[in-house]
Design a protein around this motif. Sequence first.
Motif: not given
Length: 346
Positions: A214-217, A223-224, A243-245, A260-261
Amino acid sequence: MGVVTDIRGRGRSASLVRAQKCRRIGRSGAGNVSLFWRIFSLNAAGLIVAAALLLGPVTVSTPVQPAEALVVAAGLAVLLAANAVVLRVGLAPLQRLGRAMATADLLRPGARAVVAGPAETAELITTYNTMLDRLEAERAAGAARALSAQERERHRIARELHDEVGQTLTAVLLQLKRVADRAPEDLRPEVGQAQEATRAGLDEIRRIARRLRPGVLEELGLASALRSLATEFTTHGLAVRHRIPGDLPALPEEAELVVYRVAQEALTNTARHAGADRAEIRFRRIADGVELVVGDNGKGVGTAAEGAGIGGMRERALLIGADLAVRPGSEGRGTDVRLCIPAGGR
């Protein structure tokens, strides 16, 4: 390997604390009279009383008189009842230990048998609790090593897919474009189909590589990454909301990867097995930490045994000291996978 060192150290220290506590409790119970001496003393007292009565006011005639038979029968009944009470009280801790052993689950740690009863029983329960501490610590350390190796292997495969297979398919696309420019008019549709199939294969390779690593992590944060995960699974009839503040507390790197996993595995199970058309990712702050909930409106888990996917999620949750629960949905339908992470993670 930071995860391994951390988990191993914490697992051993927690195990040592619990073991010392169990030993203290065991020593406090060591002064109790043992089960052998309890039964022996009771039997001896009964026999002494019986002998005293026979030598004193009670005699046995031949033939036996009804009053004498009544006294002997009453004494025997009292002795048997007292033995039954002592055995019931003395063996109750062993029965509790048996139930604790039958329900022990290393993926749900923390439950311990109460140290009570005679000295031998208390020592046995203390030994069992100490053994359970050691098994849980070793299980956590082994899981940390296995999952660390798994993440390294995921990264290696993702890199090879991106660098090797992805570049090869990109070269094939470029060559097909040159062929399409020179091909006769009647062959161009077939070449175009080959281009589309190659492009679809390249997109699939890239999608698999993103799921493996997960490169975005790493680049944009948890959150992203969770929002991107929801978008990725919104396909093939499944709509995933989130729904992620934006004001969530910072988590350690290991805790973010576990969150994430777990979300990824929960959505994978939903897409494959739940028969759902809606799912939702909720990630929020709670009183003592943060909570991730992945819910769906599918058919639920029912009475089916937990599979490898849920077992893997439990393993990951143990690495950061989190609690994972798989329950029916809040509306009585579907499934909620709930991960509660204590403040600060581990």
